[in-house]
Write an enzyme that holds these catalytic residues in place. Sequence first.
Site, PDB file in Angstrom:
ATOM      1  N   SER B 165      -4.031 -32.938  -1.619  1.00  0.00           N
ATOM      2  CA  SER B 165      -5.037 -31.883  -1.801  1.00  0.00           C
ATOM      3  C   SER B 165      -5.061 -30.958  -0.592  1.00  0.00           C
ATOM      4  CB  SER B 165      -6.426 -32.487  -1.996  1.00  0.00           C
ATOM      5  OG  SER B 165      -6.454 -33.282  -3.147  1.00  0.00           O
ATOM      6  N   ASP B 166      -4.990 -31.537   0.581  1.00  0.00           N
ATOM      7  CA  ASP B 166      -4.976 -30.709   1.788  1.00  0.00           C
ATOM      8  C   ASP B 166      -3.745 -29.801   1.839  1.00  0.00           C
ATOM      9  OD1 ASP B 166      -7.304 -31.421   3.196  1.00  0.00           O
ATOM     10  OD2 ASP B 166      -6.388 -33.260   3.946  1.00  0.00           O
ATOM     11  N   PHE B 167      -2.585 -30.374   1.605  1.00  0.00           N
ATOM     12  CA  PHE B 167      -1.358 -29.590   1.780  1.00  0.00           C
ATOM     13  C   PHE B 167      -1.132 -28.601   0.643  1.00  0.00           C
ATOM     14  CE2 PHE B 167      -0.813 -32.725   5.006  1.00  0.00           C
ATOM     15  CZ  PHE B 167      -0.153 -32.031   6.004  1.00  0.00           C
TER      16      PHE B 167
END
Lengths: 398, 398
Positions: B165-167
Amino acid sequence: MDRPLEGYRIIDLGQIYNGPYCSLLLALLGAEVIKVEPLRGEIVRHRDPVSLMPYPYLMLNSSKKSVTLNLKHKQGKAIFRQLVEKGDVVLENYAVGVMERLGFGYDDLKEINPGIIYACSSGYGRGGPYSHYSAMDITVQAVSGVMAITGYPDMPPVKAGPAISDFTSGIHLYAALVTALLRRERTGKGCMVEVSMHDAMYPSLTSNLGSYYQKGHVVPRTANRHGGLAVAPYNVYPTSDGWMAIFCATDAHWPLLCKLMGREDLLADDRFANTVGRSQSMEEIDAIVSAWSQQYTRNDLNNTLIEAGVPCGPVLTLDEVADDPHLKQRQMIIDLDHPVKGPVKVIGCPLKFYNEDGALQVDVLPAPAIGQHNDEVYTSLLDYSPADLERLRTEGVI
Amino acid sequence: MDRPLEGYRIIDLGQIYNGPYCSLLLALLGAEVIKVEPLRGEIVRHRDPVSLMPYPYLMLNSSKKSVTLNLKHKQGKAIFRQLVEKGDVVLENYAVGVMERLGFGYDDLKEINPGIIYACSSGYGRGGPYSHYSAMDITVQAVSGVMAITGYPDMPPVKAGPAISDFTSGIHLYAALVTALLRRERTGKGCMVEVSMHDAMYPSLTSNLGSYYQKGHVVPRTANRHGGLAVAPYNVYPTSDGWMAIFCATDAHWPLLCKLMGREDLLADDRFANTVGRSQSMEEIDAIVSAWSQQYTRNDLNNTLIEAGVPCGPVLTLDEVADDPHLKQRQMIIDLDHPVKGPVKVIGCPLKFYNEDGALQVDVLPAPAIGQHNDEVYTSLLDYSPADLERLRTEGVI
C-alpha cells in the site's frame, strides 16, 4: 480543470493488465489512446469468448479507442508505421524481442518518428540473466521475493492476492512514460523507457530487505505481524463477525488501547513500557488484545478504536470492497451503462487533480468493442477511404 | 543520456515509505530534492535511535539533500515560505489536515508561489467517509480488500508481505506529480495533485472484483491458485529443496508440461483437453504436477521448465533476493559505501531511459545525515549568513 494529457496520442499495444493499466490512466487524464488489437481482439478478451468483453477488459480499457490491425501482414505493418508517424507514444508489454521480430523495435520506430516515446514493459527487462524467463504475475511474485515474505512461518510461501506485479509495473510504466513526455516538452527529443515487473517490485520489499541487511539473517514469514517482529500490538485480531487490523504505531497508542480494554493495569507492567518490550512479549500482548477484540462486532470495534485514536482498519470482504461507499465517493468505483454488458462498475482515476476551478472531472467512457474505432481512426487520422477499409477487411489486414 | 528531471526543485516533506519512494525516483532522475526534516530527523530514522540511519531511511533517501526545519516555529515557517518560493513542487504524505494546521495548505502555498505543484498523499484522501481514519500499510491492506483475497480459504485473511500500500501509493504520487509538471510546462500553471493509498490499491484487485461482479458471489481465498480458480496448472509446487510457481498460461503449455512429466497419456484424457476442463480437475492436476516436481531440485526444475517453454518462476528466498544477480545487473541493487553505515545495498531506479547516447546512468548518492545540507541550502539558496544560521540553530529553528 483542464485534462492534463489532452492532445497526446498514444499508440497502445498493451495487453492483459500491465500495459492496459498504464494506458487507462493516460486515457482518463485526456490522452487519445488508440488501442491496436489483433483481429481476434486483445488476449484478455478471450476470458469471455462469448461477449469478448470480460470484466478485466472493461475495467481497464475505458475511454480508449479500439482499432484492429494485423501486424504480421505487410499492409498491416505499413498502417502501423503510419500510426507511429502520427503518434506521440508507442506503448507495449510484449515479451522482450517480440517487437523487434515484428520490425518495430525502438530503432525502427525512431526512424519513422524521431520524437516518438517508446514505452515498454516486460517481466525482467532487456538484459540480465533472467531476461528470457517468461513472466506472469504469479511467477514474478515468486522470483521477486513477494511470496517468500507472505503467509505463515509454518506453511508454504503464498502469493499476494492482488495481481500486484502487473499493476505495480503498469503504474511505473505510466511514470516513466510521462517523465519522457516531460523531457520531450523541454528538449524536443524522444527516447525509449522501460520498466521490468521484477525491478518494479523490488523497492516494496524495503522493510524485509532492510531487516535482512541489518541482521544478516532471514526472519521467518510473520503472517499479519510486523515483518521485522519489532512492533506490538501489530496484527489482525478477531471480532465476533470478522477481523480487525490494529497497530500501535507509536508508544502513545498503547495507553489509549489499554484504557479502551479496561486494562490500565498493564501500564504499570515494565515489560510493556515501550515498543521493544512489547514486541518481546508479542504472544502475550496478542492474546490480551484478541480476548478483548472478540467481544465486539467488527464495526463497533472500528468505531471504538477510531474514536480513541488507535490506528486500525476493518478487514473488509471482497463484496464490501466492490460496493465501498468511500471508493464510490472518491470516484474510484464508477457506475457505467455499457453497451454490451449493461450496468457495470469500472475503475476511476486514482490520480486526483485540483486547481482554482475545482477538481478535474474525469469522463469515463465504456471500453470499446473490437475495432469499434476502425472507421474513425483509419479514415480521419490516416485518410483511408471507405472502399480501402472494405478491401483491408477482406484481406485480413484490419 | 541527460537526466530527465534536471532543473526541478522539490521541497520534500515525505516520511516513512510513501512520500520518500516518490521523491527517491525524482532525485535519481535528476531533480534537486530538498528533504525538510524535523530537528530530530524524519520519523523513520528513529527505527535506529543510535545511527539515525536505519536501512529503510538509507534505502529510500539516496541522492536527496537534508535540511532541518522547525515548521511550528514562527521563523521556521518564514523559512519554509522562502523554500516554497524557490521550489517547483511541495510534496508531503502527512495525515489529512496537518499541512492546513501548519498554515501550509495548497491555498496558502499557491499565494506564495502560484506555479507551485502541491503533491500530497494520505491513507484515504480528502473527503469521503473514511477520510479521518488513520492509515498505515497494514490498515490499508485490510480496508482495501488485499487481505480478504490473500492466503488460505480455511485460515484467517493475511496481509501481503511487502508494504504494497505504501509503495503503490508512492509511485502513483510520482505519476501524478510528473503529470502536473508536464501540464505546467504546457500551460504555465500549477495545481494540486493527490493520491490516496486506498484509491491506489483498488485497481490491483481487478481479477477478483471482476470475478465477483461477473458471478455475483465471492470466491473463497485461493492461496496460490488462480484467483478465479479458472486455470490449471496454476500453483506453487514442491521441489526437493524449495518451491516453484508453474502456470500453463495457454492450452499450448499443457502438452509441453505433460511431455516433460513423461505423461503424454494425459493428453488423451478429454477432461484435461482445455483450461475449463483442467480447472475442474484442479486437485488431480495439482497432485500429478506435485508428484513430479518434488523429484527435482528447484534449480533443475527451473532450467527444465524454461528450456521447454513452460511459464515458471522459482520461489526465491529473501536472502537470494537480497543478492540477486539479475537485480544487480539491472542496477536495482546498488552497492554503496555509506559514510555512516559503511558498505550497504540501496535501491536503484526502476524507470529506465535510453536514447541514442545509450542508457541513462543514474548516480546514486548516499542518504544524507540530518541537516547535512543546511549550510548549502540556507546560505546558497536562501542567502542566510553563517551568523544567521548559528542564531537559527540556537533558537531551535533549524
